[in-house]
Design a protein around this motif. Structure first.
Motif, PDB file in Angstrom:
ATOM      1  N   THR A   1      12.067 -48.209  -3.372  1.00 49.45           N
ATOM      2  CA  THR A   1      12.329 -49.099  -2.230  1.00 49.45           C
ATOM      3  C   THR A   1      11.188 -49.099  -1.220  1.00 49.45           C
ATOM      4  O   THR A   1      11.289 -49.745  -0.185  1.00 49.45           O
ATOM      5  N   CYS A   2      10.105 -48.382  -1.515  1.00 54.66           N
ATOM      6  CA  CYS A   2       9.052 -48.220  -0.509  1.00 54.66           C
ATOM      7  C   CYS A   2       7.817 -49.061  -0.791  1.00 54.66           C
ATOM      8  O   CYS A   2       6.794 -48.892  -0.123  1.00 54.66           O
ATOM      9  N   GLY A   3       7.884 -49.950  -1.786  1.00 55.67           N
ATOM     10  CA  GLY A   3       6.694 -50.715  -2.121  1.00 55.67           C
ATOM     11  C   GLY A   3       5.607 -49.784  -2.620  1.00 55.67           C
ATOM     12  O   GLY A   3       5.844 -48.938  -3.474  1.00 55.67           O
ATOM     13  N   ASN A   4       4.409 -49.928  -2.078  1.00 57.21           N
ATOM     14  CA  ASN A   4       3.305 -49.045  -2.451  1.00 57.21           C
ATOM     15  C   ASN A   4       3.002 -48.008  -1.370  1.00 57.21           C
ATOM     16  O   ASN A   4       1.955 -47.365  -1.395  1.00 57.21           O
ATOM     17  N   ALA A   5       3.916 -47.845  -0.416  1.00 53.15           N
ATOM     18  CA  ALA A   5       3.667 -46.920   0.692  1.00 53.15           C
ATOM     19  C   ALA A   5       3.655 -45.466   0.239  1.00 53.15           C
ATOM     20  O   ALA A   5       2.926 -44.639   0.775  1.00 53.15           O
ATOM     21  N   ALA A   6       4.470 -45.133  -0.743  1.00 50.63           N
ATOM     22  CA  ALA A   6       4.524 -43.783  -1.323  1.00 50.63           C
ATOM     23  C   ALA A   6       4.638 -42.676  -0.277  1.00 50.63           C
ATOM     24  O   ALA A   6       3.813 -41.764  -0.236  1.00 50.63           O
ATOM     25  N   PRO A   7       5.662 -42.712   0.587  1.00 50.13           N
ATOM     26  CA  PRO A   7       5.806 -41.635   1.584  1.00 50.13           C
ATOM     27  C   PRO A   7       6.031 -40.271   0.945  1.00 50.13           C
ATOM     28  O   PRO A   7       5.666 -39.246   1.526  1.00 50.13           O
ATOM     29  N   CYS A   8       6.626 -40.262  -0.250  1.00 47.56           N
ATOM     30  CA  CYS A   8       6.854 -38.987  -0.935  1.00 47.56           C
ATOM     31  C   CYS A   8       5.531 -38.306  -1.269  1.00 47.56           C
ATOM     32  O   CYS A   8       5.401 -37.081  -1.160  1.00 47.56           O
ATOM     33  N   GLU A   9       4.546 -39.104  -1.665  1.00 47.32           N
ATOM     34  CA  GLU A   9       3.248 -38.531  -2.016  1.00 47.32           C
ATOM     35  C   GLU A   9       2.495 -38.062  -0.774  1.00 47.32           C
ATOM     36  O   GLU A   9       1.738 -37.094  -0.829  1.00 47.32           O
ATOM     37  N   LYS A  10       2.722 -38.730   0.341  1.00 46.92           N
ATOM     38  CA  LYS A  10       2.089 -38.291   1.587  1.00 46.92           C
ATOM     39  C   LYS A  10       2.656 -36.949   2.046  1.00 46.92           C
ATOM     40  O   LYS A  10       1.982 -36.184   2.734  1.00 46.92           O
ATOM     41  N   ALA A  11       3.911 -36.680   1.669  1.00 48.96           N
ATOM     42  CA  ALA A  11       4.546 -35.421   2.059  1.00 48.96           C
ATOM     43  C   ALA A  11       4.313 -34.307   1.042  1.00 48.96           C
ATOM     44  O   ALA A  11       4.635 -33.147   1.315  1.00 48.96           O
ATOM     45  N   CYS A  12       3.754 -34.642  -0.110  1.00 48.04           N
ATOM     46  CA  CYS A  12       3.574 -33.667  -1.193  1.00 48.04           C
ATOM     47  C   CYS A  12       2.628 -32.547  -0.779  1.00 48.04           C
ATOM     48  O   CYS A  12       1.530 -32.793  -0.269  1.00 48.04           O
ATOM     49  N   ARG A  13       3.024 -31.309  -1.023  1.00 51.45           N
ATOM     50  CA  ARG A  13       2.192 -30.161  -0.654  1.00 51.45           C
ATOM     51  C   ARG A  13       0.947 -30.038  -1.534  1.00 51.45           C
ATOM     52  O   ARG A  13       0.021 -29.307  -1.186  1.00 51.45           O
ATOM     53  N   ARG A  14       0.920 -30.713  -2.657  1.00 52.48           N
ATOM     54  CA  ARG A  14      -0.270 -30.679  -3.505  1.00 52.48           C
ATOM     55  C   ARG A  14      -1.363 -31.623  -3.006  1.00 52.48           C
ATOM     56  O   ARG A  14      -2.481 -31.613  -3.541  1.00 52.48           O
ATOM     57  N   ARG A  15      -1.071 -32.428  -2.022  1.00 53.40           N
ATOM     58  CA  ARG A  15      -2.018 -33.459  -1.581  1.00 53.40           C
ATOM     59  C   ARG A  15      -3.401 -32.907  -1.245  1.00 53.40           C
ATOM     60  O   ARG A  15      -4.410 -33.471  -1.676  1.00 53.40           O
ATOM     61  N   PRO A  16      -3.514 -31.806  -0.481  1.00 49.42           N
ATOM     62  CA  PRO A  16      -4.856 -31.290  -0.185  1.00 49.42           C
ATOM     63  C   PRO A  16      -5.465 -30.470  -1.319  1.00 49.42           C
ATOM     64  O   PRO A  16      -6.601 -30.014  -1.207  1.00 49.42           O
ATOM     65  N   MET A  17      -4.727 -30.306  -2.395  1.00 52.09           N
ATOM     66  CA  MET A  17      -5.211 -29.481  -3.505  1.00 52.09           C
ATOM     67  C   MET A  17      -5.249 -30.314  -4.786  1.00 52.09           C
ATOM     68  O   MET A  17      -4.381 -30.226  -5.642  1.00 52.09           O
ATOM     69  N   GLY A  18      -6.235 -31.167  -4.870  1.00 57.10           N
ATOM     70  CA  GLY A  18      -6.381 -31.996  -6.056  1.00 57.10           C
ATOM     71  C   GLY A  18      -5.614 -33.292  -5.994  1.00 57.10           C
ATOM     72  O   GLY A  18      -5.566 -34.029  -6.983  1.00 57.10           O
ATOM     73  N   GLY A  19      -5.008 -33.593  -4.855  1.00 59.43           N
ATOM     74  CA  GLY A  19      -4.263 -34.836  -4.713  1.00 59.43           C
ATOM     75  C   GLY A  19      -2.777 -34.647  -4.938  1.00 59.43           C
ATOM     76  O   GLY A  19      -2.339 -33.744  -5.655  1.00 59.43           O
ATOM     77  N   ALA A  20      -1.991 -35.520  -4.326  1.00 56.30           N
ATOM     78  CA  ALA A  20      -0.541 -35.452  -4.465  1.00 56.30           C
ATOM     79  C   ALA A  20      -0.121 -35.722  -5.905  1.00 56.30           C
ATOM     80  O   ALA A  20      -0.819 -36.410  -6.661  1.00 56.30           O
ATOM     81  N   VAL A  21       1.011 -35.173  -6.284  1.00 57.33           N
ATOM     82  CA  VAL A  21       1.587 -35.498  -7.588  1.00 57.33           C
ATOM     83  C   VAL A  21       1.886 -37.000  -7.608  1.00 57.33           C
ATOM     84  O   VAL A  21       2.345 -37.565  -6.606  1.00 57.33           O
ATOM     85  N   ALA A  22       1.631 -37.651  -8.724  1.00 56.87           N
ATOM     86  CA  ALA A  22       1.810 -39.105  -8.830  1.00 56.87           C
ATOM     87  C   ALA A  22       3.294 -39.452  -8.955  1.00 56.87           C
ATOM     88  O   ALA A  22       3.754 -39.980  -9.975  1.00 56.87           O
ATOM     89  N   ILE A  23       4.039 -39.193  -7.907  1.00 60.80           N
ATOM     90  CA  ILE A  23       5.491 -39.353  -7.941  1.00 60.80           C
ATOM     91  C   ILE A  23       5.888 -40.812  -8.111  1.00 60.80           C
ATOM     92  O   ILE A  23       6.744 -41.149  -8.943  1.00 60.80           O
ATOM     93  N   CYS A  24       5.278 -41.691  -7.323  1.00 60.11           N
ATOM     94  CA  CYS A  24       5.663 -43.103  -7.376  1.00 60.11           C
ATOM     95  C   CYS A  24       5.355 -43.729  -8.735  1.00 60.11           C
ATOM     96  O   CYS A  24       6.127 -44.533  -9.249  1.00 60.11           O
TER      97      CYS A  24
END
Length: 356
Positions: A134-157
């Motif tokens: 329901t979030c389009g391409n905003a991917a708020p889940c990936e912005k909250a992912c703890r892996r984001r600063p370590m190789g990038g967020a998990v590709a959840i969306c």
């Protein structure tokens, strides 16, 4: 004996807790479980005996006629809150993963990724369909992912969209409302060092998916990305006794600062032990003892180094599966839980057409 002004017969009750329970008076407990030898170690069942002026653990104190017990006196409530806050100070774990809290549809992201990692494609597709994007391409889940600063967020969306496109017929129509009550108690994982965080991931490598478009996505890509997840969330978020008690008492995770317990995680088949969630209640130890297990979880170390582990250098895989299952069912915090085990047949078929 009186409890909250009500005369309670002792009869053959072995503890104050038993006598009160038979009279329909509920006293909160955490380390106590029916059928197991009581220890009174957690302090959650503390009550006040006005006759002696003492605070007592209800689950481990024998009753006597002269007692006048108050279950919710200010002193008893404060003692419970203090006990819970001490447990929380050594509980560096999330109730819900940040990605799930950020997802507009409330998708249980860790469960979906865990199903992918285990090769349970139908279960993963069902979750993806029941909680639509329901979030389009905003991917708020990936912005909250703890892996984001370590190789990038998990590709959840990407995973979410791809899984939903594979088997739209998997939807059950049981999508729950996404909002989690804002007043609900939530334990949070403090930010550990990078090495510790990566050690919680089955795959420490970087993200390989450049955007949120699932074009040319494969099962290999899905399995790789899912394995990058730290699995921050609890396996028993709605059944955690610790969480319920903290909500009832107003306990705060930040009340006591200092030593944080280990964040190690071990797994054997469908069994997972998350040390960060363990409060050393000993229920697993006593459950295994009741089952007369030859190899079972045991207390190791002393003081701040105390922890639960297999005995004498053994591994979790050496403990019988029925013992591990019973311990996981009895665990009040989600430290021990049953998770999807790898489906080897589905993994063998990973190179077949991308359709679940």
């Amino acid at each position: 004996m009186t409890v909250d002004g009500i005369t309670v017969p002792i009869l053959d009750a072995s503890t104050v807790y038993d006598a009160a329970s038979r009279a329909g008076i509920q006293i909160p407990v955490l380390c106590h479980r029916k059928g197991l030898h009581p220890t009174g170690g957690c302090g959650v069942c503390t009550v006040e005996d006005t006759t002696s002026g003492r605070l007592l653990p209800a689950c481990a104190t024998p009753p006597c006629e002269a007692m006048s017990i108050l279950t919710d006196s200010p002193a008893a409530q404060q003692a419970r809150r203090d006990a819970l806050e001490l447990l929380l100070s050594n509980h560096p774990a999330d109730c819900e993963a940040p990605c799930q809290l950020a997802c507009p549809s409330g998708l249980p992201v860790p469960q979906m990724l865990e199903a992918v990692t285990a090769g349970h494609w139908h279960e993963a597709a069902r979750l993806a369909c029941d909680y639509p994007v329901t979030c389009g391409n905003a991917a708020p889940c990936e912005k909250a992912c703890r892996r984001r600063p370590m190789g990038g967020a998990v590709a959840i969306c990407v995973l979410h969209r791809w899984l939903a496109s594979l088997a739209p017929q998997a939807a059950t129509g049981r999508c729950r409302p996404p909002a989690i009550p804002p007043a609900r108690f939530r334990s949070r994982m403090p930010r550990p060092d990078e090495a510790t965080m990566l050690a919680l991931c089955a795959e420490p490598g970087p993200r390989r998916v450049p955007d949120v478009t699932p074009a040319n996505f494969t099962r290999d890509c899905a399995a790789y990305e899912a394995a990058r997840c730290m699995q921050c969330g609890c396996r028993k978020p709605d059944a955690c006794r610790l969480r319920a008690l903290c909500a009832e008492t107003g306990a705060r995770q930040s009340a006591f600062a200092g030593h944080q317990g280990t964040m190690a995680r071990d797994r054997s088949g469908a069994f997972r032990f998350d040390a960060a969630r363990c409060v050393l209640c000993g229920i697993c130890v006593r459950t295994a003892r009741l089952m007369q297990a030859s190899i079972a979880p045991a207390f190791q170390g002393r003081g701040l180094a105390a922890h639960i582990a297999p005995p004498l250098g053994r591994s979790w895989s050496e403990i019988p599966s029925e013992i591990l299952s019973a311990c996981a069912e009895a665990c009040p915090t989600g430290a021990m839980a049953l998770v999807p085990s790898t489906d080897r047949e589905e993994q063998k078929n990973a190179d077949r057409p991308e359709r679940v």
